[in-house]
Write an enzyme that holds these catalytic residues in place. Structure first.
Site, PDB file in Angstrom:
ATOM      1  N   LYS A  50      29.110   2.953 -42.868  1.00  0.00           N
ATOM      2  CA  LYS A  50      29.324   4.728 -42.425  1.00  0.00           C
ATOM      3  C   LYS A  50      30.834   5.168 -42.792  1.00  0.00           C
ATOM      4  CE  LYS A  50      24.268   5.059 -42.029  1.00  0.00           C
ATOM      5  NZ  LYS A  50      23.325   5.105 -40.843  1.00  0.00           N
ATOM      6  N   GLN A  94      21.818   6.933 -35.134  1.00  0.00           N
ATOM      7  CA  GLN A  94      21.536   6.477 -35.928  1.00  0.00           C
ATOM      8  C   GLN A  94      20.400   5.711 -34.876  1.00  0.00           C
ATOM      9  OE1 GLN A  94      23.122   4.637 -38.159  1.00  0.00           O
ATOM     10  NE2 GLN A  94      21.009   3.046 -38.300  1.00  0.00           N
ATOM     11  N   ASP A 119      20.979  13.134 -42.806  1.00  0.00           N
ATOM     12  CA  ASP A 119      19.238  12.003 -42.520  1.00  0.00           C
ATOM     13  C   ASP A 119      18.704  12.241 -43.389  1.00  0.00           C
ATOM     14  OD1 ASP A 119      20.397   9.509 -42.431  1.00  0.00           O
ATOM     15  OD2 ASP A 119      19.954   9.447 -40.813  1.00  0.00           O
TER      16      ASP A 119
END
Ligand code: NAD
Length: 283
Positions: A50, A94, A119
């Site tokens: 990322k 994460q 997300d």
């Protein structure tokens, strides 16, 4: 018949090109903060990926690496700081979190400002998707839809079947396909006569996490098969949920694993950073 293979890198490149164009037009560089707690090796790889993609596209990337023994309160404080930070437009935690705080995952994710929730897991973003007003959509299912569009695959009026009903893939995929006027069935671990249902699918999405579970006899000839599964069957061997070698002979189009939709997830994350930035500045 041999299916057209939908390679993720081709579509990811197109998405990233558009993101780069949008970022270049912005009067400030958007910032993405990725919080990683503990030392899960797979998570570390995802976070590095990322970070690298942010650099490639002109997005500021801040990795907040916290120790394994971080408490829920400490993590919530970090999220509060990032929510208030003017140079951060996107925040993600994460997953999975370490065992000691895993049970609080929902509370932790819900603390992220919904406008910075790249997300798309916050209940407000989930709700917006369900009512047909999507803002920030989970990256993997959004990537599947984008791939169908970029590949010129018709969705309207098609019969779609999704195997898997997770909040991350299956459920958002249902709403994305339904909003595009597909007739959608969601199957799961309690579904009876699974193969009968999957054989009706013009578009079949496998997101179950079971290596090579979907066999050729479960696929309608000519169907579009999107394999979301990522299963490690040996230290250096990843396979999807679909038995690719057999399925490629019957499907009309199919995504490989590795090299399929997995590559779109990070590209869609970058797209969500741009969307989040626009939502925050009100354009
Ligand atoms: P999950 O474990 O949360 O959900 C799996 C779903 O599959 C459940 O809804 C379950 O009911 C269903 N299922 C399990 N066994 C079944 C069976 N025998 N018949 C029918 N349904 C069955 O998993 P998830 O988070 O949705 O992930 C699914 C897969 O997709 C995993 O392999 C994961 O690694 C992969 N994944 C890939 C990406 C990506 O490409 N970037 C992102 C997320 C998940």
């Amino acid at each position: 018949m041999s299916a057209k293979i939908l390679y993720g890198k081709d579509f990811a490149a197109l998405i990233k090109e558009k993101v780069r164009f949008e970022v270049d037009k912005m009067i400030f560089k958007p910032g993405l903060a990725v919080i990683i707690v503990g030392e899960n090796p797979a998570s570390q790889v995802y976070v590095r990926n990322k970070h690298k993609t942010c650099e490639e596209l002109g997005i500021n990337s801040k990795v907040v690496a916290l120790p394994e023994n971080t408490t829920k309160e400490e993590l919530l404080n970090v999220i509060d700081e990032l929510n208030a930070a003017e140079n951060i437009q996107g925040i993600l935690v994460q997953l999975p979190l370490p065992d000691a705080i895993k049970a609080h995952s929902d509370e932790i994710l819900n603390r992220i400002n919904p406008l910075k929730d790249v997300d798309g897991f916050h209940p407000m973003n989930v709700g917006n998707l369900v009512i047909g007003n999507p803002k920030l959509v989970p990256c993997t299912p959004a990537g599947c839809l984008e791939m169908l569009d970029l590949a010129g695959i018709e969705i309207d009026g098609k019969r779609a079947v999704i195997i898997g009903r997770s909040n991350i893939v299956g459920k958002p995929m249902l709403h994305l396909l339904m909003a595009r006027h597909a007739t959608v069935t969601v199957c799961h671990s309690h579904t009876k006569n699974l193969a009968e249902i999957t054989r009706e699918a013009d578009i079949l999405v496998a997101a179950m996490g079971k290596p090579k579970f979907v066999t050729a006899d479960m696929i309608k000839p000519g169907a579009v098969v999107i394999d979301v599964g990522i299963n490690r069957i040996a230290p250096k061997k990843l396979v999807g949920d679909v038995d690719f070698d057999a399925a490629v002979e019957i499907a009309g189009a199919i995504t490989p694993v590795p090299g399929g939709v997995g590559l779109l997830t990070v590209a869609m994350l970058m797209k969500n950073v741009v969307t989040a930035t626009k939502l925050q500045i009100g354009v």
